[in-house]
Design a protein around this motif. Structure first.
Motif, PDB file in Angstrom:
ATOM      1  N   ASP A 152       0.695  -1.204   0.026  1.00 33.17           N
ATOM      2  CA  ASP A 152      -0.093   0.099   0.090  1.00 33.17           C
ATOM      3  C   ASP A 152       0.717   1.174   0.006  1.00 33.17           C
ATOM      4  N   GLY A 153       2.369   0.946  -0.025  1.00 36.45           N
ATOM      5  CA  GLY A 153       3.041   2.297  -0.156  1.00 36.45           C
ATOM      6  C   GLY A 153       3.051   2.942   1.129  1.00 36.45           C
ATOM      7  N   LEU A 154       2.931   2.314   2.362  1.00 39.89           N
ATOM      8  CA  LEU A 154       3.026   3.076   3.516  1.00 39.89           C
ATOM      9  C   LEU A 154       4.455   3.216   4.298  1.00 39.89           C
ATOM     10  N   VAL A 155       5.179   2.224   3.440  1.00 40.18           N
ATOM     11  CA  VAL A 155       6.600   2.266   3.521  1.00 40.18           C
ATOM     12  C   VAL A 155       7.268   2.633   2.257  1.00 40.18           C
ATOM     13  N   SER A 156       8.619   3.160   2.278  1.00 36.53           N
ATOM     14  CA  SER A 156       9.226   3.566   1.156  1.00 36.53           C
ATOM     15  C   SER A 156       9.639   2.218   0.520  1.00 36.53           C
ATOM     16  N   LYS A 157       9.547   1.906  -0.894  1.00 35.29           N
ATOM     17  CA  LYS A 157       9.720   1.010  -1.422  1.00 35.29           C
ATOM     18  C   LYS A 157      11.176   0.488  -1.834  1.00 35.29           C
ATOM     19  N   ASN A 158      11.860   1.865  -1.510  1.00 37.44           N
ATOM     20  CA  ASN A 158      13.563   1.679  -1.643  1.00 37.44           C
ATOM     21  C   ASN A 158      13.948   1.589  -0.298  1.00 37.44           C
ATOM     22  N   ALA A 159      13.339   1.200   0.720  1.00 40.80           N
ATOM     23  CA  ALA A 159      13.982   1.274   2.177  1.00 40.80           C
ATOM     24  C   ALA A 159      15.095   0.478   2.083  1.00 40.80           C
ATOM     25  N   ASN A 160      15.134  -0.779   1.203  1.00 35.00           N
ATOM     26  CA  ASN A 160      16.458  -1.752   1.615  1.00 35.00           C
ATOM     27  C   ASN A 160      17.631  -1.062   1.321  1.00 35.00           C
ATOM     28  N   GLY A 161      17.704   0.355   0.527  1.00 30.14           N
ATOM     29  CA  GLY A 161      18.726   0.770   0.517  1.00 30.14           C
ATOM     30  C   GLY A 161      19.084   2.132   1.447  1.00 30.14           C
ATOM     31  N   VAL A 162      18.391   2.008   2.404  1.00 28.63           N
ATOM     32  CA  VAL A 162      18.537   3.141   3.396  1.00 28.63           C
ATOM     33  C   VAL A 162      19.405   2.671   4.582  1.00 28.63           C
ATOM     34  N   LEU A 174      20.580   0.693  -4.676  1.00 31.73           N
ATOM     35  CA  LEU A 174      21.071  -0.349  -3.638  1.00 31.73           C
ATOM     36  C   LEU A 174      19.866  -1.160  -2.997  1.00 31.73           C
ATOM     37  N   ALA A 175      18.714  -0.591  -3.549  1.00 35.76           N
ATOM     38  CA  ALA A 175      17.484  -1.192  -3.042  1.00 35.76           C
ATOM     39  C   ALA A 175      16.940  -2.114  -3.822  1.00 35.76           C
ATOM     40  N   GLU A 176      17.356  -2.442  -5.024  1.00 34.81           N
ATOM     41  CA  GLU A 176      16.643  -3.464  -5.997  1.00 34.81           C
ATOM     42  C   GLU A 176      17.912  -4.251  -6.675  1.00 34.81           C
ATOM     43  N   PRO A 177      17.533  -5.558  -6.422  1.00 31.45           N
ATOM     44  CA  PRO A 177      18.759  -6.498  -6.801  1.00 31.45           C
ATOM     45  C   PRO A 177      19.594  -6.200  -8.017  1.00 31.45           C
ATOM     46  N   THR A 178      19.017  -6.052  -9.147  1.00 29.07           N
ATOM     47  CA  THR A 178      19.749  -5.815 -10.243  1.00 29.07           C
ATOM     48  C   THR A 178      20.574  -4.694 -10.308  1.00 29.07           C
ATOM     49  N   TRP A 179      19.866  -3.549  -9.857  1.00 29.89           N
ATOM     50  CA  TRP A 179      20.666  -2.177  -9.600  1.00 29.89           C
ATOM     51  C   TRP A 179      21.731  -2.398  -8.766  1.00 29.89           C
ATOM     52  N   ALA A 180      21.413  -3.004  -7.679  1.00 27.97           N
ATOM     53  CA  ALA A 180      22.667  -3.152  -6.495  1.00 27.97           C
ATOM     54  C   ALA A 180      23.765  -3.858  -7.304  1.00 27.97           C
ATOM     55  N   ILE A 181      23.484  -4.888  -8.064  1.00 26.31           N
ATOM     56  CA  ILE A 181      24.695  -5.524  -8.557  1.00 26.31           C
ATOM     57  C   ILE A 181      25.456  -4.814  -9.471  1.00 26.31           C
ATOM     58  N   ILE A 182      24.629  -3.931 -10.493  1.00 28.59           N
ATOM     59  CA  ILE A 182      25.271  -3.321 -11.599  1.00 28.59           C
ATOM     60  C   ILE A 182      25.974  -2.193 -10.586  1.00 28.59           C
ATOM     61  N   SER A 183      25.570  -1.544  -9.525  1.00 28.67           N
ATOM     62  CA  SER A 183      26.217  -0.486  -8.504  1.00 28.67           C
ATOM     63  C   SER A 183      27.381  -1.086  -8.207  1.00 28.67           C
ATOM     64  N   LEU A 184      27.250  -2.116  -7.660  1.00 26.85           N
ATOM     65  CA  LEU A 184      28.641  -2.890  -7.020  1.00 26.85           C
ATOM     66  C   LEU A 184      29.625  -2.884  -7.998  1.00 26.85           C
ATOM     67  N   VAL A 185      29.395  -3.609  -9.074  1.00 20.86           N
ATOM     68  CA  VAL A 185      30.282  -3.684 -10.029  1.00 20.86           C
ATOM     69  C   VAL A 185      30.861  -2.508 -10.351  1.00 20.86           C
ATOM     70  N   THR A 231      26.645  -2.267   0.323  1.00 20.84           N
ATOM     71  CA  THR A 231      25.312  -2.973   0.446  1.00 20.84           C
ATOM     72  C   THR A 231      25.031  -3.875   1.522  1.00 20.84           C
ATOM     73  N   ALA A 232      26.091  -3.922   2.457  1.00 18.45           N
ATOM     74  CA  ALA A 232      25.960  -4.980   3.519  1.00 18.45           C
ATOM     75  C   ALA A 232      25.449  -6.206   3.001  1.00 18.45           C
ATOM     76  N   GLY A 233      25.477  -6.530   2.016  1.00 19.74           N
ATOM     77  CA  GLY A 233      25.181  -7.937   1.375  1.00 19.74           C
ATOM     78  C   GLY A 233      23.756  -7.902   0.814  1.00 19.74           C
ATOM     79  N   GLY A 234      22.957  -6.818   0.966  1.00 21.13           N
ATOM     80  CA  GLY A 234      21.449  -6.657   0.738  1.00 21.13           C
ATOM     81  C   GLY A 234      21.367  -5.926  -0.656  1.00 21.13           C
ATOM     82  N   PRO A 235      20.217  -5.705  -1.352  1.00 20.28           N
ATOM     83  CA  PRO A 235      18.757  -6.211  -0.730  1.00 20.28           C
ATOM     84  C   PRO A 235      18.770  -7.674  -0.262  1.00 20.28           C
ATOM     85  N   ALA A 236      18.383  -7.985   0.775  1.00 19.89           N
ATOM     86  CA  ALA A 236      17.783  -9.471   0.841  1.00 19.89           C
ATOM     87  C   ALA A 236      19.024 -10.492   0.483  1.00 19.89           C
TER      88      ALA A 236
END
Lengths: 423, 280
Positions: free
Chosen positions: A244-254, B135-146, B221-226
């Motif tokens: 529902d977009g209540l958290v940022s979808k890019n939060a993993n990169g924060v 750094l939040a989406e896997p493909t982008w994160a790998i590209i950024s890392l490389v 990336t601390a190994g992330g995302p996921a």
């Protein structure tokens, strides 16, 4: 043949000399120790922005003055991750472990810790009994940390027309939706790194362990599962917040620090974190009012605080100065000034100890006072401990929810990992 | 004269390898005084370990793509900044600079630039854009890392190529010019061919270095995302020290060592053939 034998002898002798040299350098501290007539206690500590090495040096200075024959050497973690546990494991493998450990430890580490005496300075500390493993006290804390706290931006709540903090999970979701509708704020600030799992546990452990305080222990025995517990319900809620977009979808990169800045700079409306965030929030002097409420429950009843003992200390079995190390731990967890200094640093609590607290800390104190007890955080402690690496695995599982995994997949992954790693 | 060197190899290389080999056959958790001997069990587990397989793929991508691009960029820049001139001297220093910064610092630096709240996304948001999940989406994160790894490594390859270029005999270039060779032909048939030993060293060193990528992943990336940007070394250290499975981690480390050895030997053999062709 003679030449070969001679060569072998030269190689062996050089090897032995080098090994001896290395061993001597590893024991360098002790030699220095004896030369000075002082006993050096090496203490490996958890270093954070609120607890730098200089904080610990100031903390132990009065002890050193009272014990002229003892020198306390504070050591920061040397593992690339900055993690105390990883550093200890590496030092144990190398045979260079310290005398004392300052920081959260796991059940596995209890094996190398000395048993603390059954004296009031130990038994009167927060969660002393819960920290025991097989009725053995191997670590002791100077304070209590509360973690099931939701900090909120009062301006954001006012703008969204929210009059009172939510008491149930459904109400909390409704609040987040109202904030999103009103615009201008990320409804709930989440982040990558360790934060993803920590925030989830700060919310969900409080609810799940309300009725099953020893849930980790029961899961290891196979008496409960994630699929048949309120964890499942909470994962579904968490997934709905993402969808529902209540958290940022890019939060993993924060990163953690950035998530704090997002909240204190007014970008996020709510932020789930432990009381250690209070000094940072206070120091940032936000341009809006900051409030805090306890983690909501499914039925509206107050939940226990996820938390436990803070400012933990243990003595290693291998220490050659165990008596002095025990004395130091006693000072750290029972000396009035020392305990107070630690409480102020992270905004922690301890019955019988008071300090000039900020208004936000006072609010947290009220929540702690009203909470019906406390339940474990992170990998747990004492006999109620998760398999090593649980928090790291939970982080991965929850971050996959942001990448498209379903709640069912997450729950299945949790049960699978726990079953595969429980000992 | 050889004894001290052999003793150092024994103490600092062979003994640790032996200990790792022994630990890989145990279930040591880092705390138990006497680990239990479990034979080849740890090695059997490796091939069923899904996250390890994923980490191996990530490592392979980093090693292959990183090695090729760090070398191509290094060689290209070496050709550009080779020779006298103040600007070229300054450029050589500036281009080498990323290599002397620690990997952890590089990681933090680029995470401040590429993070969801980093410099690039802040500018994009300020301009009304939606931001890029570097750094939040896997493909982008790998590209950024490389890309960051290439940025961090091309400096040293450039310096080695520069050293190689400066040893090339000038008369061969002159002969090529007299024979009517154009710039590309001079580069490909003379310079690049004569640089074959340097190419071999650069490829092997870069490949070995990237197969062991750790600190940059930790800081960026601390190994992330996921867990999608975990490299083998990152995974080994997590398994060993955070999860308390030093025996299993040692088995993975031994296997990685063997893989690095095989790759190094294979790469060197391939390049040796190329060098022989040039000599012929």
């Amino acid at each position: 043949m003679t030449t070969t034998r001679r060569r072998f002898r030269v190689i062996s002798a050089t090897g032995l000399a080098l090994t001896a040299l290395l061993a001597a350098s590893a024991c360098g501290g002790e030699s220095q120790d004896e030369a000075d007539g002082k006993k050096t206690l090496r203490m490996l500590v958890n270093v954070t922005p609120a607890l730098p090495v200089t904080f610990y040096e100031d903390l132990v200075a009065p002890f050193e003055q009272a014990h002229p024959g003892v020198d306390v050497k504070i050591e920061a973690p040397t593992a690339a991750t900055g993690n105390v546990q990883e550093t200890l494991t590496q030092q144990l493998a190398a045979g260079t472990e310290p005398d004392l450990l300052g920081g959260q430890t796991t059940a596995a580490e209890a094996k190398v810790m000395a048993t603390l005496p059954n004296e009031p300075w130990v038994t009167d500390t927060p969660f002393a009994k819960e920290l025991q493993i097989d009725s053995r006290q191997w670590t002791v804390g100077a304070s209590f940390q509360a973690q099931s706290l939701v900090f909120y931006n009062k301006d954001a709540f006012q703008k969204a027309g929210i009059a009172a903090p939510p008491a149930t999970v459904d109400e909390f979701t409704a609040v987040l939706k109202k904030i999103k509708q009103a615009g201008g704020y990320t409804p709930l600030e989440t982040a990558g790194e360790w934060v993803t799992a920590a925030q989830f546990q700060q919310l969900a452990n409080a609810v799940v362990m309300q009725n099953e305080p020893n849930w980790y222990s029961k899961r290891t025995k196979g008496e409960v599962t994630f699929a048949n517990s309120d964890y499942k319900r909470y994962v579904e809620v968490y997934k709905s917040w993402i969808d529902d977009g209540l958290v940022s979808k890019n939060a993993n990169g924060v990163k953690y620090n950035d998530s704090l800045v997002d909240f204190t700079s007014g970008k996020a409306a709510t932020y789930v974190m432990g009381n250690w965030a209070v000094p940072t929030i206070d120091q940032a002097k936000p341009k809006f009012g900051v409030g805090v409420f306890a983690a909501p429950s499914f039925d509206g009843k107050p939940v226990p605080q996820v938390g436990g003992a803070g400012d933990l200390y243990s003595v290693l079995n291998s220490s050659k100065h165990k008596a002095e190390a025990f004395e130091l731990v006693k000072y750290l967890v029972s000396d009035k000034a020392a305990v107070q200094k630690q409480l102020v640093a992270e905004g922690n609590f301890r019955t019988g100890f008071s300090y000039q607290a900020s208004p936000l800390t006072q609010e947290v104190q009220k929540i702690v006072d009203a909470a019906p007890g406390a339940v474990v955080a992170g990998d747990g402690f004492g006999d109620n401990t998760a398999p090593s690496g649980w928090s790291a695995e939970l982080t991965k599982i929850l971050q996959k929810l942001y990448l498209g995994d379903s709640a069912e997949q997450a729950i299945a992954a949790m049960d699978k990992w726990w079953t595969g790693n429980a000992r | 004269m050889l004894a001290p060197a052999l003793a150092l190899v024994l103490v600092f290389i062979l003994v640790p390898i032996g200990i790792a080999g022994y630990l890989s056959l145990t279930d040591w958790d880092g705390f138990t005084p006497r680990p239990e001997f479990i034979g080849w069990e740890n090695y059997r587990r490796i091939f069923d370990d899904e996250p390890l397989v994923q980490a191996a793929v990530v490592t392979l991508v980093i090693a292959v793509v990183g090695t090729l691009f760090a070398n191509a960029l290094g060689l290209g820049l070496a050709l550009l900044v080779d020779g006298p001139g103040r600007f070229k001297a300054v450029a050589r220093g500036a281009l080498f600079y990323p290599y002397i910064i620690g990997a952890v610092i590089i990681g933090f630096l680029w995470s401040a630039i590429l993070g969801s709240n980093g410099a690039v996304n802040s500018v994009l948001h300020a301009l009304g854009g939606t931001g890029i999940p570097f750094l939040a989406e896997p493909t982008w994160a790998i590209i950024s890392l490389v890309l960051v790894i290439i940025w961090a490594n091309f400096g040293v390859t450039m310096v080695l190529y520069l050293a190689g270029l400066q040893t090339l005999p000038g008369e061969l270039m002159e002969a090529a010019l007299i024979d009517g060779a154009n710039a590309w032909q001079t580069f490909w048939r003379v310079k690049f061919a004569l640089l074959a030993p340097v190419v071999t060293i650069n490829l092997v060193l870069t490949m070995i270095s990237l197969l062991r990528t750790y600190e940059l992943v930790l800081a960026l990336t601390a190994g992330g995302p996921a867990g999608t940007t975990q490299t083998i070394t990152y995974y080994i250290l997590t398994i060993s020290f955070a999860n308390g499975k030093l025996g299993y981690g040692a088995a993975q480390a031994v296997l990685l060592m063997v893989v690095i050895l095989v790759v190094t030997v294979a790469l060197t053999a391939m390049r040796r053939r190329a060098e022989r062709d040039v000599a012929a």
